[in-house]
Motif scaffolding. Sequence first.
Motif, short mmCIF file in Angstrom:
data_model
loop_
_atom_site.label_atom_id
_atom_site.label_comp_id
_atom_site.label_asym_id
_atom_site.label_seq_id
_atom_site.Cartn_x
_atom_site.Cartn_y
_atom_site.Cartn_z
N VAL A 220 2.81 32.03 40.32
CA VAL A 220 4.10 31.35 40.25
C VAL A 220 4.04 30.10 41.11
CG1 VAL A 220 6.59 31.62 40.51
CG2 VAL A 220 5.18 33.61 39.99
N ASP A 221 4.51 28.99 40.56
CA ASP A 221 4.53 27.74 41.30
C ASP A 221 5.45 27.85 42.51
OD1 ASP A 221 4.50 25.17 42.20
OD2 ASP A 221 4.78 24.25 40.23
N GLU A 222 4.96 27.42 43.65
CA GLU A 222 5.75 27.52 44.89
C GLU A 222 7.03 26.69 44.79
OE1 GLU A 222 5.21 26.72 49.70
OE2 GLU A 222 3.59 26.28 48.29
N ILE A 223 6.99 25.59 44.07
CA ILE A 223 8.18 24.75 43.93
C ILE A 223 9.30 25.51 43.24
CG2 ILE A 223 9.07 22.62 42.89
CD1 ILE A 223 6.30 21.41 43.19
N ILE A 224 8.95 26.30 42.21
CA ILE A 224 9.96 27.07 41.49
C ILE A 224 10.63 28.10 42.42
CG2 ILE A 224 10.33 28.72 39.60
CD1 ILE A 224 7.98 27.41 38.15
N VAL A 225 9.80 28.75 43.24
CA VAL A 225 10.34 29.75 44.16
C VAL A 225 11.27 29.09 45.18
CG1 VAL A 225 9.74 31.51 45.86
CG2 VAL A 225 8.30 31.19 43.85
N ARG A 226 10.86 27.95 45.74
CA ARG A 226 11.70 27.29 46.75
C ARG A 226 13.01 26.77 46.15
NH1 ARG A 226 9.45 26.71 51.54
NH2 ARG A 226 7.17 26.95 51.76
N GLU A 227 12.96 26.30 44.90
CA GLU A 227 14.20 25.85 44.26
C GLU A 227 15.16 27.01 44.06
OE1 GLU A 227 13.09 23.95 40.68
OE2 GLU A 227 12.52 22.05 41.63
N ILE B 116 13.33 33.85 34.40
CA ILE B 116 14.62 33.99 35.08
C ILE B 116 14.73 32.99 36.22
CG2 ILE B 116 15.97 35.55 36.56
CD1 ILE B 116 15.02 37.86 34.83
N MET B 117 13.62 32.76 36.93
CA MET B 117 13.64 31.76 38.00
C MET B 117 13.82 30.36 37.44
SD MET B 117 10.97 33.03 40.92
CE MET B 117 9.57 33.33 39.85
N LEU B 118 13.18 30.08 36.30
CA LEU B 118 13.29 28.75 35.70
C LEU B 118 14.72 28.47 35.22
CD1 LEU B 118 9.97 28.57 33.64
CD2 LEU B 118 10.55 27.25 35.68
N THR B 119 15.42 29.51 34.77
CA THR B 119 16.81 29.34 34.31
C THR B 119 17.83 29.61 35.42
OG1 THR B 119 16.81 31.63 33.50
CG2 THR B 119 16.24 29.90 31.92
N LYS B 120 17.36 29.72 36.67
CA LYS B 120 18.22 29.92 37.84
C LYS B 120 19.06 31.18 37.72
CE LYS B 120 16.76 26.11 39.71
NZ LYS B 120 15.77 25.75 38.66
N GLY B 121 18.45 32.27 37.25
CA GLY B 121 19.14 33.56 37.24
C GLY B 121 19.79 33.92 35.93
N TYR B 122 19.75 33.08 34.94
CA TYR B 122 20.37 33.39 33.64
C TYR B 122 19.37 34.15 32.75
CZ TYR B 122 24.25 30.32 34.82
OH TYR B 122 25.35 29.77 35.41
N ASN B 123 19.89 34.61 31.62
CA ASN B 123 19.03 35.32 30.67
C ASN B 123 18.95 34.59 29.33
OD1 ASN B 123 21.57 35.79 29.72
ND2 ASN B 123 21.45 38.03 29.76
N ASN B 124 19.29 33.31 29.32
CA ASN B 124 19.24 32.53 28.08
C ASN B 124 17.87 31.87 27.93
OD1 ASN B 124 19.78 30.94 30.29
ND2 ASN B 124 20.91 29.39 29.15
N PHE B 125 16.86 32.69 27.74
CA PHE B 125 15.50 32.18 27.58
C PHE B 125 14.81 32.96 26.48
CE2 PHE B 125 15.45 35.40 30.93
CZ PHE B 125 14.51 36.28 30.45
N THR B 126 13.77 32.39 25.95
CA THR B 126 12.91 33.03 24.96
C THR B 126 11.62 33.44 25.63
OG1 THR B 126 13.86 31.68 23.18
CG2 THR B 126 11.77 32.79 22.73
#
Length: 263
Positions: free
Chosen positions: A254-261, A223-233
């Motif tokens: 979890v990578d800190e960069i992903i959380v900060r983004e 969910i974090m990688l897709t910026k809040g969407y649910n279009n993931f596998t």
Amino acid sequence: MSQQVHMDEKWFYMTRTTERYYIILEEDVQYRACQSKRFKTKVMFMCAVSRPVYGDNGEMIFDGKIGIFPFLEEIPAVRNSRNRPAGTLETKPTNSITEEVIKGCLIHYTIPAIKAKWPQKASKDIFIQQDNTRHLIKDNEPEFRAAANSDGFNIHLVFQPPKNPDLNINDLGFFSALQTLQHEKAATTVLELVKNVKDAFVELQQKKLNFNFLTLQIIMVEIMLTKGYNNFTIPHMRKRVLERLGTLPKDLIVDEIIVRECL
């Protein structure tokens, strides 16, 4: 996650619309009958689970299974029949699940079960996650607060993010695993259906519940990688293989960069 209790309701049906049976040549096919396949006998259950707790040596301290509670009521029979006279109390499913019914289940069954089964050394600040349906009570309900703040516990009700059923352990895979075990045993009455569901709840291995919580963490990362969407596998982690090798992680990093983004 060790302070969370995931709670949700689900209808469990007495039988599937279609069933597969393996029989020998001399065996007769069992006859299945129902008044209507659209109105199969069903019972709603309230299920509450938490994450299993293991000791330093890998021994299980807490299996995470708080309880599963059916919504039933005793109703007197209106007419005589060959099975029972009029006025006999019959166990029937509660078809109208209102706010009062949910509150009664929480106060009289769920909270006492949490207090009885919760690990002694674990934090007593507990958050019960529920979905966003209208008939659920809020955290500031007076009777709930009186029961939740007793015996040294501080229990709160929180709502899962809307339109995200994958963030509740029950919807994520626990209910489907229960149904698989439940349908292995035939039921012809409401009480037999309730017994089969409760037996499945006890028989289900706690490691599958731990796998569900790891899958929940994977979904949170996606969910974090897709910026809040649910279009993931949902990626496969090969949890059973990692468990056999003794390298199954307790939590995902979890990578800190992903959380900060995301922030």
